[in-house]
Motif scaffolding. Structure first.
Motif, PDB file in Angstrom:
ATOM      1  N   LEU A  99       8.052 -20.194 -11.056  1.00  0.00           N
ATOM      2  CA  LEU A  99       8.025 -21.136  -9.970  1.00  0.00           C
ATOM      3  C   LEU A  99       6.951 -20.895  -9.020  1.00  0.00           C
ATOM      4  CD1 LEU A  99       9.339 -23.850  -8.722  1.00  0.00           C
ATOM      5  CD2 LEU A  99      10.499 -22.455  -7.374  1.00  0.00           C
ATOM      6  N   ASN A 100       5.916 -21.693  -8.858  1.00  0.00           N
ATOM      7  CA  ASN A 100       4.949 -21.246  -8.092  1.00  0.00           C
ATOM      8  C   ASN A 100       4.961 -21.918  -6.574  1.00  0.00           C
ATOM      9  OD1 ASN A 100       3.087 -20.086 -10.232  1.00  0.00           O
ATOM     10  ND2 ASN A 100       2.795 -22.118 -10.758  1.00  0.00           N
ATOM     11  N   LEU A 101       5.188 -21.058  -5.594  1.00  0.00           N
ATOM     12  CA  LEU A 101       5.394 -21.368  -4.169  1.00  0.00           C
ATOM     13  C   LEU A 101       4.120 -21.293  -3.602  1.00  0.00           C
ATOM     14  CD1 LEU A 101       8.694 -19.376  -3.401  1.00  0.00           C
ATOM     15  CD2 LEU A 101       8.691 -21.861  -4.359  1.00  0.00           C
ATOM     16  N   GLU A 102       4.153 -22.147  -2.452  1.00  0.00           N
ATOM     17  CA  GLU A 102       2.552 -21.935  -1.647  1.00  0.00           C
ATOM     18  C   GLU A 102       3.303 -22.227  -0.286  1.00  0.00           C
ATOM     19  OE1 GLU A 102      -1.369 -23.415  -2.596  1.00  0.00           O
ATOM     20  OE2 GLU A 102      -0.818 -25.013  -1.039  1.00  0.00           O
ATOM     21  N   CYS A 106       4.353 -17.607   8.281  1.00  0.00           N
ATOM     22  CA  CYS A 106       5.399 -17.561   9.152  1.00  0.00           C
ATOM     23  C   CYS A 106       6.705 -17.755   8.363  1.00  0.00           C
ATOM     24  CB  CYS A 106       5.179 -18.456  10.420  1.00  0.00           C
ATOM     25  SG  CYS A 106       3.938 -17.973  11.558  1.00  0.00           S
ATOM     26  N   PHE A 107       6.616 -18.771   7.464  1.00  0.00           N
ATOM     27  CA  PHE A 107       7.658 -18.819   6.544  1.00  0.00           C
ATOM     28  C   PHE A 107       8.135 -17.656   5.971  1.00  0.00           C
ATOM     29  CE2 PHE A 107       9.823 -20.989   2.796  1.00  0.00           C
ATOM     30  CZ  PHE A 107      11.033 -21.144   3.416  1.00  0.00           C
ATOM     31  N   SER A 108       7.078 -17.234   5.133  1.00  0.00           N
ATOM     32  CA  SER A 108       7.191 -15.822   4.469  1.00  0.00           C
ATOM     33  C   SER A 108       7.730 -14.871   5.278  1.00  0.00           C
ATOM     34  CB  SER A 108       6.053 -15.470   3.686  1.00  0.00           C
ATOM     35  OG  SER A 108       5.925 -14.186   2.995  1.00  0.00           O
ATOM     36  N   ASN A 129       6.078 -16.864  -8.113  1.00  0.00           N
ATOM     37  CA  ASN A 129       4.966 -16.673  -7.835  1.00  0.00           C
ATOM     38  C   ASN A 129       4.485 -17.138  -6.378  1.00  0.00           C
ATOM     39  OD1 ASN A 129       4.246 -15.428 -10.206  1.00  0.00           O
ATOM     40  ND2 ASN A 129       3.774 -17.379 -11.055  1.00  0.00           N
ATOM     41  N   ILE A 130       4.379 -16.284  -5.394  1.00  0.00           N
ATOM     42  CA  ILE A 130       4.177 -16.810  -3.871  1.00  0.00           C
ATOM     43  C   ILE A 130       2.658 -16.555  -3.318  1.00  0.00           C
ATOM     44  CG2 ILE A 130       4.868 -16.304  -1.534  1.00  0.00           C
ATOM     45  CD1 ILE A 130       7.643 -15.122  -2.699  1.00  0.00           C
TER      46      ILE A 130
END
Length: 309
Positions: A99-102, A106-108, A129-130
């Motif tokens: 799952l590709n997260l973008e 700040c959220f990370s 995948n971040i």
């Protein structure tokens, strides 16, 4: 409750129907699925007979879905997608799709990383995948660069796969040591004489000290002593280290206030212009994307519930 097989058409006819609707002609569907156009036509007619309705209007230029056909197509696509993804998960030799997260930094930093171990415990089969991107253009909702994205935008943002995550609530925070050294900072009339922390070159639509003053009903004055930083993570870190008063979003600092490294000088103010969203692209792996979004929304709801107790 037993399933009535007599009400379910054949899987083959549904696959041929979806391909014909997507490609626009029986010939194209036949070529994609390696069957004859005659076989496709026969299956579509049998499906229409089974459903007792017309799914297509046959034209010289190709196929056009009827209104009932359009509605049925949405259901068929969802059903075939779920069946395909669930079947893939049953194969022990097939690695799950990542799952590709973008997401924004700040959220990370403030939310995802502190809670991510819980997600991995619940969904060990989903690889993440971040990527960090603070400037995603949300008009690109079908981008192939990500499956799920986190972004900050106007509350008027309209897209069917948007999920409102955090309303924009801002407050002033500082470290306990700073408050001890500057006890007068509780008095907002003198806030502009205090050492303040702010963002450098923030986008115009972001909330800032000036808009916070307007929301708070106090006159804005040019700060006499302000340190400006590149990002909100640095601003909050500077506040933790006693360098001044930071203007922060509540979900950035809730845990830091709870652990005692920051003190809230004001209650949160609802700004009501912007918000933080998650969005899922149409091409995302449905199972992985929905698991992640559902998990995030559940965690956020749990936090809100605890905060009210």
């Amino acid at each position: 409750m037993p399933i009535n097989n007599r009400t379910i058409p054949s899987l083959n006819s549904l696959i041929l129907f979806e391909a014909s609707a997507r490609l626009g002609t029986l010939t194209s569907a036949a070529n994609e699925l390696c069957v004859s156009p005659t076989a496709v036509s026969k299956q579509i007619k049998q499906l229409e007979s089974f459903l007792n309705t017309k799914l297509f209007i046959r034209k010289k230029t190709g196929l056009e879905l009827t209104k009932k056909g359009q509605t049925y197509l949405e259901t068929v696509r969802k059903t075939l997608t779920v069946l395909a993804e669930e079947s893939q998960k049953m194969d022990d030799k097939v690695s799950p799709l990542p799952l590709n997260l973008e997401i924004g930094a700040c959220f990370s930093h403030f939310w995802l990383i502190p809670h991510l171990d819980d997600f991995r415990d619940k969904y060990p089969d989903i690889m993440l995948n971040i990527s960090i991107n603070n400037e995603r253009n949300m008009s690109e909702v079908n981008s192939h660069e990500y499956d799920v994205a986190f972004y900050y935008s106007s509350l008027k943002t309209s897209y069917k796969n948007n999920f409102l995550l955090f309303n924009e609530r801002m407050l002033l925070v500082c470290s306990p040591s700073f408050l001890e050294k500057h006890p007068e900072c509780h008095n907002l009339k003198h806030i502009w004489q205090q050492p303040l922390l702010g963002l450098k070159d923030a986008p115009d639509f972001w909330e800032n000290w000036q808009t916070w003053a307007a929301h708070s009903g106090i006159d804005y004055l040019e700060p006499l002593n302000e340190i400006q930083m590149e990002d909100q993570i640095a601003v909050v870190h500077a506040a933790q280290n006693g360098l001044g008063i930071a203007l922060a979003w509540d979900w950035h600092v809730e845990d830091l206030i709870a652990e005692g490294s920051l003190v809230a000088l004001t209650p949160p103010i609802e700004c009501k212009n912007n918000a933080f969203f998650l969005t899922r692209t149409e091409n995302a792996n449905r199972y992985s994307a929905e698991c992640f979004i559902d998990w995030v929304m559940e965690r956020v709801a749990d936090q809100r519930h605890v905060a009210k107790i």
